[in-house]
Design an enzyme around this catalytic site. Sequence first.
Site, PDB file in Angstrom:
ATOM      1  N   CYS A   1      65.130  63.387 -11.837  1.00 39.70           N
ATOM      2  CA  CYS A   1      66.322  63.597 -12.657  1.00 39.70           C
ATOM      3  C   CYS A   1      65.968  63.661 -14.155  1.00 39.70           C
ATOM      4  O   CYS A   1      65.294  64.580 -14.587  1.00 39.70           O
ATOM      5  CB  CYS A   1      67.357  62.513 -12.360  1.00 39.70           C
ATOM      6  SG  CYS A   1      69.045  63.009 -12.828  1.00 39.70           S
TER       7      CYS A   1
ATOM      8  N   HIS B   1      69.162  63.557  -6.192  1.00 41.08           N
ATOM      9  CA  HIS B   1      68.990  62.151  -5.836  1.00 41.08           C
ATOM     10  C   HIS B   1      69.003  61.960  -4.319  1.00 41.08           C
ATOM     11  O   HIS B   1      69.954  61.399  -3.757  1.00 41.08           O
ATOM     12  CB  HIS B   1      70.098  61.311  -6.471  1.00 41.08           C
ATOM     13  CG  HIS B   1      69.966  61.166  -7.954  1.00 41.08           C
ATOM     14  ND1 HIS B   1      69.044  60.314  -8.537  1.00 41.08           N
ATOM     15  CD2 HIS B   1      70.615  61.781  -8.968  1.00 41.08           C
ATOM     16  CE1 HIS B   1      69.145  60.401  -9.854  1.00 41.08           C
ATOM     17  NE2 HIS B   1      70.088  61.282 -10.136  1.00 41.08           N
TER      18      HIS B   1
ATOM     19  N   GLU C   1      67.514  59.840  -2.730  1.00 39.69           N
ATOM     20  CA  GLU C   1      67.398  58.405  -2.438  1.00 39.69           C
ATOM     21  C   GLU C   1      68.747  57.693  -2.462  1.00 39.69           C
ATOM     22  O   GLU C   1      68.844  56.528  -2.046  1.00 39.69           O
ATOM     23  CB  GLU C   1      66.452  57.739  -3.456  1.00 39.69           C
ATOM     24  CG  GLU C   1      67.050  57.431  -4.811  1.00 39.69           C
ATOM     25  CD  GLU C   1      67.206  58.616  -5.746  1.00 39.69           C
ATOM     26  OE1 GLU C   1      67.686  58.447  -6.883  1.00 39.69           O
ATOM     27  OE2 GLU C   1      66.829  59.746  -5.334  1.00 39.69           O
TER      28      GLU C   1
END
Length: 312
Positions: free
Chosen positions: A142, A235, A237
Amino acid sequence: MPIKIPDQLPALSILDEENIFVMSEHRAANQEIRPMQVAILNLMPNKIETEVQILRVLSNTPLQVNVEFVRINTKESKHTPKEHLDTFYRLFDDIKHKSYDGLIITGAPLAFLNYDQVTFWDKICEVFDWAEKHVTSTMFSCWAAHAAMFHHYGINRKLRDKKLLGVFNHKPVDPREQLTRGFEENFKVPHSRFGYIDKSEYTSVPGLKIIAESEKAGVYLAATENKRQVYLTGHPEYDATTLNDEYIRDLKAGDTAILPENYYTDNNPENEPANTWRSHGSLLYTNWLNYYVYQITPYQLGSDNKAIEPKV
């Protein structure tokens, strides 16, 4: 094989309750194998939440992974107890003499700051340069992905008028690419960001290839041909509720909250969101550890002042 984490780290009990394969330091000490050494530079304010999320996606690998959490300075955190940081984190200056098989640098909530306004900009640039000599493969996530693109290639990210927030469809570019091996032709990834870099700017960099992209979210995954740099703009995760938590936080703050796209059933925030990206997130990190780290890292990591030379 599991990931090895400190015995008292809160994530150990959380992941164990989820039936995630992790190993305490005590148990791992009795095994005679060469584990992968992975450092995680955690720039997020809520470090414990980010620890759990990253460790979860790292856990589904046949390799044993020794994880070391790193922080960039001694500045106190408003969201993480000082005792936790002192116990489980090491300062970058204290580990920069070492070498690692892999490095993950997380995002940071710094979307509206120019890079020269970031208080630790000089230090993060030092980390970027250090990683080129001391780490086999680095994954920039990111904000860190955009910051590293600017540092390494002089490409500055642009800002959207409205935050890109939601879960979006993506496609792998090359079916033979190892980083997306096993991915379906369409897979979902959460995004939460203002920044973006045009596809044409990625393709302008010699030796940098786009690996996966989205019609709505743009370039999601890119990497250098030598596998040393991996740029991740989404993202994978995230927990199922992370975007919901962000949406509720924005509502309470009185900000102009944006409803996450393609997230709630029937786009109704009263409905509980489902995690539709977990398998691809886990597979991405497994592929990274295998093909971008384990398969090319030297058996003996470099020591003081000795750069890593990946095996061919």
